[in-house]
Design a protein around this motif. Sequence first.
Motif, PDB file in Angstrom:
ATOM      1  N   CYS A  87       0.832  -1.204   0.000  1.00  0.00           N
ATOM      2  CA  CYS A  87       0.000   0.000   0.000  1.00  0.00           C
ATOM      3  C   CYS A  87       0.870   1.259   0.000  1.00  0.00           C
ATOM      4  O   CYS A  87       0.490   2.287  -0.560  1.00  0.00           O
ATOM      5  N   GLY A  88       2.060   1.163   0.636  1.00  0.00           N
ATOM      6  CA  GLY A  88       2.996   2.276   0.602  1.00  0.00           C
ATOM      7  C   GLY A  88       3.492   2.573  -0.798  1.00  0.00           C
ATOM      8  O   GLY A  88       3.690   3.739  -1.174  1.00  0.00           O
ATOM      9  N   ILE A  89       3.687   1.533  -1.601  1.00  0.00           N
ATOM     10  CA  ILE A  89       4.071   1.736  -3.006  1.00  0.00           C
ATOM     11  C   ILE A  89       2.943   2.441  -3.756  1.00  0.00           C
ATOM     12  O   ILE A  89       3.183   3.364  -4.553  1.00  0.00           O
ATOM     13  N   TYR A  90       1.706   2.038  -3.510  1.00  0.00           N
ATOM     14  CA  TYR A  90       0.575   2.701  -4.155  1.00  0.00           C
ATOM     15  C   TYR A  90       0.491   4.174  -3.738  1.00  0.00           C
ATOM     16  O   TYR A  90       0.255   5.058  -4.570  1.00  0.00           O
ATOM     17  N   THR A  91       0.702   4.441  -2.448  1.00  0.00           N
ATOM     18  CA  THR A  91       0.676   5.820  -1.968  1.00  0.00           C
ATOM     19  C   THR A  91       1.802   6.632  -2.598  1.00  0.00           C
ATOM     20  O   THR A  91       1.609   7.787  -3.002  1.00  0.00           O
ATOM     21  N   SER A  92       2.985   6.031  -2.704  1.00  0.00           N
ATOM     22  CA  SER A  92       4.116   6.706  -3.320  1.00  0.00           C
ATOM     23  C   SER A  92       3.822   7.058  -4.776  1.00  0.00           C
ATOM     24  O   SER A  92       4.144   8.162  -5.243  1.00  0.00           O
ATOM     25  N   MET A  93       3.194   6.145  -5.488  1.00  0.00           N
ATOM     26  CA  MET A  93       2.840   6.401  -6.891  1.00  0.00           C
ATOM     27  C   MET A  93       1.889   7.584  -6.993  1.00  0.00           C
ATOM     28  O   MET A  93       2.004   8.433  -7.891  1.00  0.00           O
ATOM     29  N   GLN A  94       0.948   7.671  -6.068  1.00  0.00           N
ATOM     30  CA  GLN A  94      -0.046   8.745  -6.095  1.00  0.00           C
ATOM     31  C   GLN A  94       0.538  10.102  -5.703  1.00  0.00           C
ATOM     32  O   GLN A  94       0.149  11.136  -6.242  1.00  0.00           O
ATOM     33  N   THR A  95       1.479  10.100  -4.767  1.00  0.00           N
ATOM     34  CA  THR A  95       2.003  11.364  -4.239  1.00  0.00           C
ATOM     35  C   THR A  95       3.310  11.801  -4.884  1.00  0.00           C
ATOM     36  O   THR A  95       3.690  12.980  -4.789  1.00  0.00           O
ATOM     37  N   GLY A  96       4.016  10.856  -5.499  1.00  0.00           N
ATOM     38  CA  GLY A  96       5.324  11.172  -6.050  1.00  0.00           C
ATOM     39  C   GLY A  96       6.405  11.306  -5.004  1.00  0.00           C
ATOM     40  O   GLY A  96       7.495  11.828  -5.278  1.00  0.00           O
ATOM     41  N   ARG A  97       6.125  10.813  -3.792  1.00  0.00           N
ATOM     42  CA  ARG A  97       7.085  10.895  -2.686  1.00  0.00           C
ATOM     43  C   ARG A  97       7.257   9.521  -2.044  1.00  0.00           C
ATOM     44  O   ARG A  97       6.364   8.676  -2.143  1.00  0.00           O
ATOM     45  N   PRO A  98       8.361   9.305  -1.355  1.00  0.00           N
ATOM     46  CA  PRO A  98       8.520   8.031  -0.648  1.00  0.00           C
ATOM     47  C   PRO A  98       7.470   7.876   0.435  1.00  0.00           C
ATOM     48  O   PRO A  98       7.035   8.860   1.051  1.00  0.00           O
ATOM     49  N   TYR A  99       7.070   6.632   0.679  1.00  0.00           N
ATOM     50  CA  TYR A  99       6.220   6.324   1.826  1.00  0.00           C
ATOM     51  C   TYR A  99       7.143   5.960   2.970  1.00  0.00           C
ATOM     52  O   TYR A  99       8.007   5.088   2.839  1.00  0.00           O
ATOM     53  N   ILE A 100       6.960   6.613   4.114  1.00  0.00           N
ATOM     54  CA  ILE A 100       7.839   6.403   5.265  1.00  0.00           C
ATOM     55  C   ILE A 100       7.064   5.641   6.338  1.00  0.00           C
ATOM     56  O   ILE A 100       5.950   6.040   6.727  1.00  0.00           O
ATOM     57  N   PHE A 101       7.636   4.546   6.820  1.00  0.00           N
ATOM     58  CA  PHE A 101       6.998   3.713   7.829  1.00  0.00           C
ATOM     59  C   PHE A 101       7.197   4.322   9.220  1.00  0.00           C
ATOM     60  O   PHE A 101       8.249   4.889   9.520  1.00  0.00           O
ATOM     61  N   ALA A 102       6.180   4.194  10.057  1.00  0.00           N
ATOM     62  CA  ALA A 102       6.285   4.677  11.433  1.00  0.00           C
ATOM     63  C   ALA A 102       7.341   3.867  12.172  1.00  0.00           C
ATOM     64  O   ALA A 102       7.470   2.664  11.977  1.00  0.00           O
ATOM     65  N   ARG A 103       8.084   4.514  13.026  1.00  0.00           N
ATOM     66  CA  ARG A 103       9.126   3.829  13.795  1.00  0.00           C
ATOM     67  C   ARG A 103       8.509   3.081  14.970  1.00  0.00           C
ATOM     68  O   ARG A 103       7.512   3.480  15.499  1.00  0.00           O
TER      69      ARG A 103
END
Length: 350
Positions: free
Chosen positions: A334-350
């Motif tokens: 889902c982070g890859i899908y979000t990245s595609m939509q926003t043009g930015r990396p998806y960052i996981f919560a620590r």
Amino acid sequence: MEKPYVRFGIIGAGTIADFHAEAIRSVPDARLAAVCDTDAERAAAFARKHGIECHTDLADFLARAPIDAVTVATPTGLHGAVAIPAARAGKHVLCEKPLDVTAEKSQAIIDACKEAGVLLVPVFQYRFGGGAIRLKRAIEAGRFGRLLHLSGRIKWWRSQDYYDSGAWRGTWALDGGGCLMNQSIHTIDLMLHFGGRPEQVFGYTATRTHTGIEVEDCACAVLRFASGAMGVIESSTACAPGFPARIEVSGERGTAALEGDALTEWRFADTDAGDEAILAGIGEKKLGSGASDPKAINVEGHRLQIADMTRAILAGGQPAIDGAEAKIPVELICGIYTSMQTGRPYIFAR
């Protein structure tokens, strides 16, 4: 006195249900007892084939069927709708991949099973392959040194007929995504199993060859792990004629690779007493591949995982794969899908 066993019921009588039925039957301490599907004709045909009870209503199935555990084999977008009631009814849950279509919905299943005190076992049968087990042990033993690169290549092929065969296929609501979520999640899970916690991901997706679907049939992503290792994911259901999924793991002291469940590379700066036997078995496959046909897998991986779950239920222990782990590959995809939509990396919560 008969030895105790675990009674399974299958929810969803589609393609994968037959694999589960055969796998359950091949585990000495497991029994297949019932099936539930809202399609009455399909449920009845499956029940006749396997000589088990037939149900079309989930509540009736959970209340009356003689079962201790359920296999969730519905379209992905319905996993929560059946897994959560099953957990609340006190049934252990074996859930086909992916756990659900989003990390949030996956977490809801995890929470329900924890609150009910039942086991949640995600179907990641390729972790039980001999090659994956040996590779993970080598990582834990420090044979790679610091991990540097992990790559996953899933250049598979699915015909247009495959997507046309079910209205749920290729939809966001019920498939949860395309080649990444449906076909590549096993490889992505193994990459996370080997590489550890992800830190961020950036990706591209596209629909290049198939028509009438909402989701991607091609994708590429770059990944950074919390350890500092880097990763690349190539995923497709448009690459004819379809090739075995490949994972390569490289560290400062060695490199190993898997194609399907078979080790194809095993090279280290320092030798080990077990290397000769491993090298003798290079290329040996036991679990089958769905590279060109989803029905081309065999039941061995499912058998191993169901045997492990059955042992955990009967012994009161924990299964080899914790249910909470199933959320991580879903969040990554889902982070890859979000990245595609926003043009930015998806960052996981620590």
